[in-house]
Design a protein around this motif. Structure first.
Motif, PDB file in Angstrom:
ATOM      1  N   MET A   1       0.843  -0.972  -0.185  1.00 12.57           N
ATOM      2  CA  MET A   1       0.055   0.085  -0.356  1.00 12.57           C
ATOM      3  C   MET A   1       1.121   1.490   0.495  1.00 12.57           C
ATOM      4  SD  MET A   1      -2.751  -1.007   2.774  1.00 12.57           S
ATOM      5  CE  MET A   1      -3.782   0.370   2.414  1.00 12.57           C
ATOM      6  N   HIS A   2       0.487   2.325  -0.492  1.00 16.68           N
ATOM      7  CA  HIS A   2       1.285   3.330  -1.130  1.00 16.68           C
ATOM      8  C   HIS A   2       1.257   4.725   0.413  1.00 16.68           C
ATOM      9  CE1 HIS A   2       3.431   2.006  -4.207  1.00 16.68           C
ATOM     10  NE2 HIS A   2       2.623   1.347  -4.954  1.00 16.68           N
ATOM     11  N   SER A   3      -0.276   4.441   0.884  1.00 12.43           N
ATOM     12  CA  SER A   3      -1.001   5.340   1.390  1.00 12.43           C
ATOM     13  C   SER A   3      -1.460   4.533   2.787  1.00 12.43           C
ATOM     14  CB  SER A   3      -2.542   6.230   1.217  1.00 12.43           C
ATOM     15  OG  SER A   3      -2.468   6.554   1.618  1.00 12.43           O
ATOM     16  N   ILE A   4      -1.376   5.072   4.263  1.00 12.63           N
ATOM     17  CA  ILE A   4      -1.727   4.468   5.297  1.00 12.63           C
ATOM     18  C   ILE A   4      -2.583   5.585   5.842  1.00 12.63           C
ATOM     19  CG2 ILE A   4      -1.062   3.656   7.399  1.00 12.63           C
ATOM     20  CD1 ILE A   4       1.492   2.082   5.846  1.00 12.63           C
ATOM     21  N   ASP A   5      -3.727   5.817   6.980  1.00 12.48           N
ATOM     22  CA  ASP A   5      -4.110   6.386   7.676  1.00 12.48           C
ATOM     23  C   ASP A   5      -4.003   6.122   8.992  1.00 12.48           C
ATOM     24  OD1 ASP A   5      -4.749   8.040   5.058  1.00 12.48           O
ATOM     25  OD2 ASP A   5      -6.764   6.919   4.651  1.00 12.48           O
ATOM     26  N   CYS A   6      -3.595   6.720   9.958  1.00 13.01           N
ATOM     27  CA  CYS A   6      -4.222   6.455  11.106  1.00 13.01           C
ATOM     28  C   CYS A   6      -4.058   8.453  11.987  1.00 13.01           C
ATOM     29  CB  CYS A   6      -2.449   6.029  11.757  1.00 13.01           C
ATOM     30  SG  CYS A   6      -1.423   7.600  11.527  1.00 13.01           S
ATOM     31  N   ASP A   7      -4.436   8.219  13.689  1.00 14.85           N
ATOM     32  CA  ASP A   7      -5.064   9.358  14.209  1.00 14.85           C
ATOM     33  C   ASP A   7      -3.103   9.851  14.350  1.00 14.85           C
ATOM     34  OD1 ASP A   7      -7.856   8.957  14.259  1.00 14.85           O
ATOM     35  OD2 ASP A   7      -7.306   7.118  15.699  1.00 14.85           O
ATOM     36  N   LEU A   8      -2.572   9.116  14.654  1.00  9.37           N
ATOM     37  CA  LEU A   8      -1.146   9.846  15.591  1.00  9.37           C
ATOM     38  C   LEU A   8      -0.107   8.780  15.333  1.00  9.37           C
ATOM     39  CD1 LEU A   8       0.168  11.534  17.293  1.00  9.37           C
ATOM     40  CD2 LEU A   8       0.003  10.276  18.857  1.00  9.37           C
ATOM     41  N   ALA A   9       0.858   9.421  14.137  1.00  6.43           N
ATOM     42  CA  ALA A   9       1.929   8.401  13.637  1.00  6.43           C
ATOM     43  C   ALA A   9       3.022   9.818  14.855  1.00  6.43           C
ATOM     44  CB  ALA A   9       2.442   9.565  12.142  1.00  6.43           C
ATOM     45  N   ILE A  10       4.050   8.510  15.388  1.00  9.39           N
ATOM     46  CA  ILE A  10       4.973   8.553  16.425  1.00  9.39           C
ATOM     47  C   ILE A  10       6.165   8.242  15.855  1.00  9.39           C
ATOM     48  CG2 ILE A  10       5.802   8.432  18.387  1.00  9.39           C
ATOM     49  CD1 ILE A  10       3.546   7.300  19.519  1.00  9.39           C
ATOM     50  N   ILE A  11       7.086   9.355  15.773  1.00 10.14           N
ATOM     51  CA  ILE A  11       8.127   8.973  14.588  1.00 10.14           C
ATOM     52  C   ILE A  11       9.595   9.032  15.892  1.00 10.14           C
ATOM     53  CG2 ILE A  11       9.942  10.129  12.313  1.00 10.14           C
ATOM     54  CD1 ILE A  11       6.877   9.564  11.786  1.00 10.14           C
ATOM     55  N   GLY A  12      10.141   7.727  15.144  1.00  8.97           N
ATOM     56  CA  GLY A  12      11.145   7.355  16.274  1.00  8.97           C
ATOM     57  C   GLY A  12      11.065   6.461  17.186  1.00  8.97           C
ATOM     58  N   GLY A  13      11.196   4.875  17.023  1.00  6.10           N
ATOM     59  CA  GLY A  13      10.904   3.878  18.048  1.00  6.10           C
ATOM     60  C   GLY A  13      11.615   3.765  19.479  1.00  6.10           C
ATOM     61  N   GLY A  14      12.364   5.369  19.623  1.00 12.79           N
ATOM     62  CA  GLY A  14      13.305   4.709  21.126  1.00 12.79           C
ATOM     63  C   GLY A  14      12.631   5.258  22.508  1.00 12.79           C
ATOM     64  N   LEU A  15      13.564   5.284  23.512  1.00 12.78           N
ATOM     65  CA  LEU A  15      12.450   5.552  24.440  1.00 12.78           C
ATOM     66  C   LEU A  15      11.321   6.226  24.618  1.00 12.78           C
ATOM     67  CD1 LEU A  15      12.181   4.357  27.562  1.00 12.78           C
ATOM     68  CD2 LEU A  15      13.994   5.900  28.051  1.00 12.78           C
ATOM     69  N   ALA A  16      11.463   7.460  24.092  1.00 18.06           N
ATOM     70  CA  ALA A  16      10.281   8.867  24.289  1.00 18.06           C
ATOM     71  C   ALA A  16       9.248   7.986  22.945  1.00 18.06           C
ATOM     72  CB  ALA A  16      10.649  10.467  24.403  1.00 18.06           C
ATOM     73  N   GLY A  17       9.263   8.342  21.851  1.00 15.28           N
ATOM     74  CA  GLY A  17       8.588   7.182  21.200  1.00 15.28           C
ATOM     75  C   GLY A  17       8.082   5.914  21.510  1.00 15.28           C
ATOM     76  N   GLY A  18       8.437   4.831  22.117  1.00 16.83           N
ATOM     77  CA  GLY A  18       8.337   3.926  22.645  1.00 16.83           C
ATOM     78  C   GLY A  18       6.823   3.873  23.463  1.00 16.83           C
ATOM     79  N   LEU A  19       7.277   5.036  24.482  1.00 18.31           N
ATOM     80  CA  LEU A  19       6.683   4.555  26.036  1.00 18.31           C
ATOM     81  C   LEU A  19       5.317   5.389  25.658  1.00 18.31           C
ATOM     82  CD1 LEU A  19       9.012   5.252  28.607  1.00 18.31           C
ATOM     83  CD2 LEU A  19       8.235   3.565  28.139  1.00 18.31           C
ATOM     84  N   ALA A  20       5.280   6.707  24.406  1.00 21.73           N
ATOM     85  CA  ALA A  20       4.181   7.099  24.347  1.00 21.73           C
ATOM     86  C   ALA A  20       3.647   6.151  23.252  1.00 21.73           C
ATOM     87  CB  ALA A  20       4.385   8.119  23.636  1.00 21.73           C
ATOM     88  N   ALA A  21       3.787   5.595  22.989  1.00 22.94           N
ATOM     89  CA  ALA A  21       3.123   4.530  21.893  1.00 22.94           C
ATOM     90  C   ALA A  21       2.358   3.450  22.948  1.00 22.94           C
ATOM     91  CB  ALA A  21       3.440   3.342  20.893  1.00 22.94           C
ATOM     92  N   LEU A  22       2.723   3.074  24.008  1.00 23.21           N
ATOM     93  CA  LEU A  22       2.337   2.266  25.219  1.00 23.21           C
ATOM     94  C   LEU A  22       1.493   3.091  25.493  1.00 23.21           C
ATOM     95  CD1 LEU A  22       5.795   0.475  26.046  1.00 23.21           C
ATOM     96  CD2 LEU A  22       4.216  -1.007  24.567  1.00 23.21           C
ATOM     97  N   ALA A  23       1.733   4.268  26.233  1.00 25.28           N
ATOM     98  CA  ALA A  23       1.178   4.558  27.090  1.00 25.28           C
ATOM     99  C   ALA A  23      -0.826   4.920  26.146  1.00 25.28           C
ATOM    100  CB  ALA A  23       1.073   5.916  28.012  1.00 25.28           C
ATOM    101  N   LEU A  24      -0.028   5.424  25.307  1.00 18.38           N
ATOM    102  CA  LEU A  24      -1.265   5.377  23.675  1.00 18.38           C
ATOM    103  C   LEU A  24      -2.496   4.209  23.550  1.00 18.38           C
ATOM    104  CD1 LEU A  24       0.452   8.353  21.649  1.00 18.38           C
ATOM    105  CD2 LEU A  24      -1.816   8.486  22.949  1.00 18.38           C
ATOM    106  N   ALA A  25      -1.646   2.570  23.857  1.00 20.49           N
ATOM    107  CA  ALA A  25      -2.671   1.993  23.202  1.00 20.49           C
ATOM    108  C   ALA A  25      -2.882   1.676  24.350  1.00 20.49           C
ATOM    109  CB  ALA A  25      -1.323   1.117  23.418  1.00 20.49           C
ATOM    110  N   ALA A  26      -2.505   2.044  25.996  1.00 21.78           N
ATOM    111  CA  ALA A  26      -3.430   1.196  26.704  1.00 21.78           C
ATOM    112  C   ALA A  26      -4.781   2.296  27.448  1.00 21.78           C
ATOM    113  CB  ALA A  26      -2.562   1.073  28.068  1.00 21.78           C
ATOM    114  N   LEU A  27      -4.387   3.586  27.096  1.00 26.43           N
ATOM    115  CA  LEU A  27      -5.391   4.603  28.114  1.00 26.43           C
ATOM    116  C   LEU A  27      -6.505   4.935  26.612  1.00 26.43           C
ATOM    117  CD1 LEU A  27      -2.817   5.920  30.143  1.00 26.43           C
ATOM    118  CD2 LEU A  27      -4.317   4.710  30.569  1.00 26.43           C
ATOM    119  N   ARG A  28      -5.526   5.035  25.348  1.00 28.96           N
ATOM    120  CA  ARG A  28      -6.425   5.672  24.581  1.00 28.96           C
ATOM    121  C   ARG A  28      -7.025   4.470  22.908  1.00 28.96           C
ATOM    122  NH1 ARG A  28      -5.808  11.028  24.227  1.00 28.96           N
ATOM    123  NH2 ARG A  28      -7.778  11.012  22.454  1.00 28.96           N
TER     124      ARG A  28
END
Length: 381
Positions: free
Chosen positions: A1-28
């Motif tokens: 696919m050449h196009s992907i839709d999402c609500d929030l794109a987090i760029i960077g899977g280091g500590l800050a980006g990863g924890l943000a994604a985990l918190a949102l997955a659990a709470l939102r």
């Protein structure tokens, strides 16, 4: 696919980006969150550690599944003529545990091996031609324009050593500054993973960011030999962290930048130590309560408040790098570690009280008064 839709794109899977994604997955869970990481696995090659008091008990759920090692018996520090055991438990996350947990919890919401070419407030393009459309984009790719900041540097090389016999270290040694001092303030950091495996890191508070990895490898080998450890290295990592003692936040993150930021790119770390895990946890849980509309302005306001709150720590960094002779910097930390354990804990968490701040500065100074005053009163060139 050449196009992907999402609500929030987090760029960077280091500590800050990863924890943000985990918190949102659990709470939102209703949000479509996509974590985009350049490398094949998130987390890079790191060990992140924290004291029990760095993360509020009600927030530990976010990091506890990734804790690979925990030392309930506390930790120690060593300086010339002074050694102290402190009771605060200590914990370490490894990048392997981090990556495994992210993959488990995020599933197809983690897009690894994807290099970003351009990003904007509402979309990201990848070098392979794909476009991710999003209601909001969060940039967590590591440092921004460090030329806007005045920095010293905490730089290190670490080896996990597998010893032929028990190494005899019972608890983490946060700083062993009994070693020869060079290139600023030098200490060795020890994490005993089991009775025959120990992580040994050679660390410097230095005026320059250059890192001679081979020389530090050799010093770690010499340290192990002096301890009587016949050992083989089974893991290696290195890094250079900014120790910020001044600069211009508005230049580091211009108000004209329309993209939301997180982590070191937002300046969210303890300025004196470069320590980022407590701030990454706090930010991730704050983010999970925010609307996506207006996220760039909200994240910048959050980061600017953090910058203002960090002025005391930047002042201490200015004294460390500007007033103390490099070979004498260890005296500042030796004096600090004679203070109360609760004060030390709040310092590392970036939550020093006014009484703490006064206590740190009171008493016989570990740097010459004239040098300290000249450093604090004279504007940088």
């Amino acid at each position: 696919m050449h196009s992907i839709d999402c609500d929030l794109a987090i760029i960077g899977g280091g500590l800050a980006g990863g924890l943000a994604a985990l918190a949102l997955a659990a709470l939102r869970p209703e949000l479509r969150v996509l974590l985009i990481e350049r490398d094949a696995e998130p987390g890079g090659n790191h060990i992140w550690s924290f004291f029990d008091g760095d993360v509020a008990p009600q927030d530990r759920w976010l990091v506890d599944p990734m804790v690979a090692h925990r030392w309930a018996q506390g930790h120690a520090v060593v300086f010339p003529g002074f050694k102290r055991d402190l009771a605060t438990p200590y914990n370490s996350l490894t990048s392997v545990a981090f990556a495994v947990h992210l993959r488990k919890m995020l599933g197809d919401r983690l897009l690894a091996g994807a290099t970003v070419q351009t990003l904007a407030p509402d979309h990201v393009t990848l070098v392979d031609g794909r476009t991710i459309h999003a209601q909001a984009v969060l940039d967590a790719r590591g440092p921004g324009d460090l030329a806007a900041l005045r920095c010293g540097w905490q730089k290190f090389v670490g080896h996990a050593l597998r010893c032929a016999a028990p190494h005899g270290v019972a608890r983490p040694v946060i700083m062993d500054a009994s070693v020869d001092q060079m290139d600023g303030y030098r200490f060795v950091y020890l994490l005993p993973w089991d009775d025959r495996t120990i992580f040994v890191e050679d660390t410097y508070y230095s005026d320059t960011p250059d890192l001679d990895g081979t020389a530090l490898d050799d010093r770690i080998a010499a340290y192990a030999k002096a301890k009587g450890w016949a050992a083989q290295s089974i893991h290696r990592e290195d890094g250079v962290l900014p120790v910020v003692h001044g600069g211009d936040f508005d230049r580091y993150w211009p108000a004209s930048d329309p993209v939301a930021r997180a982590g070191v790119r937002a300046g969210l770390f303890q300025p004196m130590t470069g320590y980022s895990l407590p701030d990454a946890v706090r930010f991730a849980l704050w983010l999970a309560r925010q609307p996506l509309d207006g996220l760039p302005a909200a994240t910048r306001a959050y980061a600017k408040a953090h910058w203002r709150d960090g002025s005391y720590y930047r002042m201490l960094g200015k004294m460390l790098f500007g007033a103390a002779r490099p070979e004498e910097r260890w005296r500042i930390f030796s004096r600090f570690y004679r203070l109360s354990p609760a004060l030390i804990q709040r310092f590392y968490a970036g939550q020093s009280t006014m009484a703490d701040r006064l206590r740190i500065l009171c008493g016989k100074p570990p740097v010459p008064i004239r040098s300290a005053m000249r450093t604090l009163l004279n504007p940088p060139a």
